[in-house]
Design an enzyme around this catalytic site. Structure first.
Site, PDB file in Angstrom:
ATOM      1  N   LYS A  26      55.671  33.801  33.518  1.00  0.00           N
ATOM      2  CA  LYS A  26      55.391  33.803  34.966  1.00  0.00           C
ATOM      3  C   LYS A  26      54.573  32.574  35.364  1.00  0.00           C
ATOM      4  CE  LYS A  26      53.335  37.866  34.936  1.00  0.00           C
ATOM      5  NZ  LYS A  26      53.346  38.137  33.470  1.00  0.00           N
ATOM      6  N   ARG A  34      48.565  45.364  26.250  1.00  0.00           N
ATOM      7  CA  ARG A  34      49.036  44.827  27.546  1.00  0.00           C
ATOM      8  C   ARG A  34      50.496  45.206  27.778  1.00  0.00           C
ATOM      9  NH1 ARG A  34      47.595  38.747  26.569  1.00  0.00           N
ATOM     10  NH2 ARG A  34      48.575  38.393  28.597  1.00  0.00           N
ATOM     11  N   ARG A  58      50.903  44.919  40.320  1.00  0.00           N
ATOM     12  CA  ARG A  58      51.109  45.341  38.937  1.00  0.00           C
ATOM     13  C   ARG A  58      51.145  46.867  38.805  1.00  0.00           C
ATOM     14  NH1 ARG A  58      49.152  41.960  34.054  1.00  0.00           N
ATOM     15  NH2 ARG A  58      48.798  40.301  35.491  1.00  0.00           N
ATOM     16  N   ARG A  71      43.361  32.383  24.772  1.00  0.00           N
ATOM     17  CA  ARG A  71      42.728  33.451  25.544  1.00  0.00           C
ATOM     18  C   ARG A  71      42.309  34.596  24.627  1.00  0.00           C
ATOM     19  NH1 ARG A  71      46.590  34.490  30.704  1.00  0.00           N
ATOM     20  NH2 ARG A  71      46.301  36.641  29.993  1.00  0.00           N
ATOM     21  N   ARG A 102      50.251  30.723  22.298  1.00  0.00           N
ATOM     22  CA  ARG A 102      49.912  30.063  23.574  1.00  0.00           C
ATOM     23  C   ARG A 102      48.526  29.408  23.529  1.00  0.00           C
ATOM     24  NH1 ARG A 102      49.859  33.326  29.186  1.00  0.00           N
ATOM     25  NH2 ARG A 102      48.413  34.691  28.079  1.00  0.00           N
TER      26      ARG A 102
HETATM   27  P1  AP5 Z   1      53.138  32.126  30.407  1.00  0.00           P
HETATM   28  O1  AP5 Z   1      53.865  31.340  31.433  1.00  0.00           O
HETATM   29  O2  AP5 Z   1      51.690  31.833  30.196  1.00  0.00           O
HETATM   30  O3  AP5 Z   1      53.387  33.695  30.633  1.00  0.00           O
HETATM   31  P2  AP5 Z   1      52.806  34.676  31.728  1.00  0.00           P
HETATM   32  O4  AP5 Z   1      53.923  35.604  32.089  1.00  0.00           O
HETATM   33  O5  AP5 Z   1      52.144  33.939  32.848  1.00  0.00           O
HETATM   34  O6  AP5 Z   1      51.748  35.432  30.816  1.00  0.00           O
HETATM   35  P3  AP5 Z   1      50.279  35.946  31.134  1.00  0.00           P
HETATM   36  O7  AP5 Z   1      49.680  36.312  29.788  1.00  0.00           O
HETATM   37  O8  AP5 Z   1      49.493  34.982  31.918  1.00  0.00           O
HETATM   38  O9  AP5 Z   1      50.602  37.212  31.926  1.00  0.00           O
HETATM   39  P4  AP5 Z   1      49.763  38.453  32.106  1.00  0.00           P
HETATM   40  O10 AP5 Z   1      50.485  39.078  33.219  1.00  0.00           O
HETATM   41  O11 AP5 Z   1      49.550  39.299  30.918  1.00  0.00           O
HETATM   42  O12 AP5 Z   1      48.300  37.867  32.311  1.00  0.00           O
HETATM   43  P5  AP5 Z   1      47.418  37.666  33.601  1.00  0.00           P
HETATM   44  O13 AP5 Z   1      46.649  36.439  33.404  1.00  0.00           O
HETATM   45  O14 AP5 Z   1      48.228  37.842  34.841  1.00  0.00           O
HETATM   46  O15 AP5 Z   1      53.922  31.956  29.009  1.00  0.00           O
HETATM   47  C1  AP5 Z   1      53.441  32.546  27.809  1.00  0.00           C
HETATM   48  C2  AP5 Z   1      53.677  31.585  26.621  1.00  0.00           C
HETATM   49  O16 AP5 Z   1      55.073  31.463  26.381  1.00  0.00           O
HETATM   50  C3  AP5 Z   1      53.174  30.157  26.867  1.00  0.00           C
HETATM   51  O17 AP5 Z   1      52.676  29.648  25.667  1.00  0.00           O
HETATM   52  C4  AP5 Z   1      54.423  29.375  27.335  1.00  0.00           C
HETATM   53  O18 AP5 Z   1      54.342  27.998  27.016  1.00  0.00           O
HETATM   54  C5  AP5 Z   1      55.523  30.096  26.558  1.00  0.00           C
HETATM   55  N1  AP5 Z   1      56.769  30.179  27.315  1.00  0.00           N
HETATM   56  C6  AP5 Z   1      56.928  30.360  28.672  1.00  0.00           C
HETATM   57  N2  AP5 Z   1      58.220  30.417  28.997  1.00  0.00           N
HETATM   58  C7  AP5 Z   1      58.917  30.301  27.821  1.00  0.00           C
HETATM   59  C8  AP5 Z   1      60.310  30.307  27.497  1.00  0.00           C
HETATM   60  N3  AP5 Z   1      61.246  30.440  28.452  1.00  0.00           N
HETATM   61  N4  AP5 Z   1      60.660  30.164  26.193  1.00  0.00           N
HETATM   62  C9  AP5 Z   1      59.721  30.028  25.214  1.00  0.00           C
HETATM   63  N5  AP5 Z   1      58.382  30.018  25.462  1.00  0.00           N
HETATM   64  C10 AP5 Z   1      57.991  30.155  26.740  1.00  0.00           C
HETATM   65  O19 AP5 Z   1      46.463  38.938  33.514  1.00  0.00           O
HETATM   66  C11 AP5 Z   1      45.484  39.058  32.478  1.00  0.00           C
HETATM   67  C12 AP5 Z   1      44.755  40.387  32.634  1.00  0.00           C
HETATM   68  O20 AP5 Z   1      44.067  40.431  33.911  1.00  0.00           O
HETATM   69  C13 AP5 Z   1      45.639  41.637  32.636  1.00  0.00           C
HETATM   70  O21 AP5 Z   1      45.938  42.073  31.324  1.00  0.00           O
HETATM   71  C14 AP5 Z   1      44.744  42.621  33.396  1.00  0.00           C
HETATM   72  O22 AP5 Z   1      43.712  43.108  32.572  1.00  0.00           O
HETATM   73  C15 AP5 Z   1      44.114  41.743  34.473  1.00  0.00           C
HETATM   74  N6  AP5 Z   1      44.911  41.702  35.717  1.00  0.00           N
HETATM   75  C16 AP5 Z   1      45.550  40.615  36.222  1.00  0.00           C
HETATM   76  N7  AP5 Z   1      46.196  40.920  37.366  1.00  0.00           N
HETATM   77  C17 AP5 Z   1      45.961  42.244  37.570  1.00  0.00           C
HETATM   78  C18 AP5 Z   1      46.387  43.162  38.572  1.00  0.00           C
HETATM   79  N8  AP5 Z   1      47.205  42.764  39.575  1.00  0.00           N
HETATM   80  N9  AP5 Z   1      45.982  44.444  38.470  1.00  0.00           N
HETATM   81  C19 AP5 Z   1      45.173  44.860  37.467  1.00  0.00           C
HETATM   82  N10 AP5 Z   1      44.730  44.047  36.481  1.00  0.00           N
HETATM   83  C20 AP5 Z   1      45.125  42.750  36.535  1.00  0.00           C
END
Ligand code: AP5
Length: 217
Positions: A13, A167, A88, A156, A123
């Site tokens: 994402k 997660r 989410r 992270r 990552r």
């Molecule tokens: P990346 O692009 O970083 O993936 P992402 O989907 O953004 O992953 P996140 O870990 O950031 O998502 P998340 O939803 O768990 O975390 P968030 O920060 O929102 O890609 C991942 C890796 O793969 C990278 O190394 C990239 O280079 C590689 N890659 C990408 N595309 C690829 C491809 N096509 N092929 C191969 N490799 C690829 O949330 C963190 C925490 O915050 C949550 O767990 C929760 O505790 C809290 N939180 C956040 N938002 C909320 C909410 N709305 N409600 C409640 N809690 C929340």
């Protein structure tokens, strides 16, 4: 353009958000980035969020909805925005509807759980900008250093395998239901629902997403 990126942790994402926001000149609203900024700043919100995030659990709906509502009222969101990691839960999605935010499209990125563990454990991120790398799929030019600034990259704390599995559990239990929610909403109120195969290479996903969005613009 008001868009939602929907998908499991590590679906790509953040990676695709960068391309989409650049193409359409809209703001990326990543609740994960906002929470990590609050933790770094030592704010009350950050203190409440830290242990939940590090355990792979969701932060409370009210806190998140208030955070996002305030953010999208800012002038820099006037041209549109891309929600990354929000909504989410069903409660968060309903809050968006209730606030009268008219979403143009939901982009669902599907990736199998086995790929997710491999992606997230490899990552590395540049904390100041949120730029994301992967040791194998998207390596930085110099190992451990950001391409633009040369600053150190970090892993992270929630990218350890046991937390990644928590997660994923939370995603399947609380977030996956939003696929059905937005497909039904699409039929009723014209929200475009674009399902993309996120397991393709980064450039192929980018092409598919930008092509689909260009058609609805
Ligand atoms: P990346 O692009 O970083 O993936 P992402 O989907 O953004 O992953 P996140 O870990 O950031 O998502 P998340 O939803 O768990 O975390 P968030 O920060 O929102 O890609 C991942 C890796 O793969 C990278 O190394 C990239 O280079 C590689 N890659 C990408 N595309 C690829 C491809 N096509 N092929 C191969 N490799 C690829 O949330 C963190 C925490 O915050 C949550 O767990 C929760 O505790 C809290 N939180 C956040 N938002 C909320 C909410 N709305 N409600 C409640 N809690 C929340």
């Amino acid at each position: 353009m008001k868009l939602i990126l929907l998908g499991p942790p590590g679906a790509g994402k953040g990676t695709q958000a960068h391309f989409i926001t650049e193409q359409f000149k809209i703001k990326q609203i990543s609740t994960g980035d906002m929470l990590r900024a609050a933790i770094a700043a030592g704010s009350e919100l950050g203190k409440q969020a830290q242990s939940l995030i590090n355990a792979g659990k969701f932060v409370g709906d009210d806190l998140i909805v208030n955070l996002v509502t305030a953010r999208i009222a800012a002038p820099d969101c006037a041209n549109g925005f891309l929600f990354d990691g929000f909504p989410r839960t069903l409660a968060q999605a309903e809050a968006v509807q209730k606030a009268g935010v008219k979403i143009d499209a939901v982009i669902e990125m599907a990736v199998p759980d086995a790929d997710i563990v491999q992606r997230l454990s490899g990552r590395f991120i540049h904390p100041a900008s949120g730029r994301t790398y992967h040791v194998k799929h998207h390596p930085p030019r110099v190992a451990g250093k950001d391409d633009l600034t040369g600053e150190d990259l970090i892993q992270r704390p929630d990218d350890h395998e046991d937390v990644i599995r928590e997660r994923l559990k939370a995603y399947h239990k609380m977030t996956e239901v939003l696929k059905d929610y937005y497909q039904k909403l699409g039929k009723k109120s014209g929200v475009h629902y674009l399902a993309v195969d996120g397991s393709q290479p980064i450039d192929a996903v980018k092409k598919e997403v930008l092509t689909a969005l260009a058609k609805i613009k």
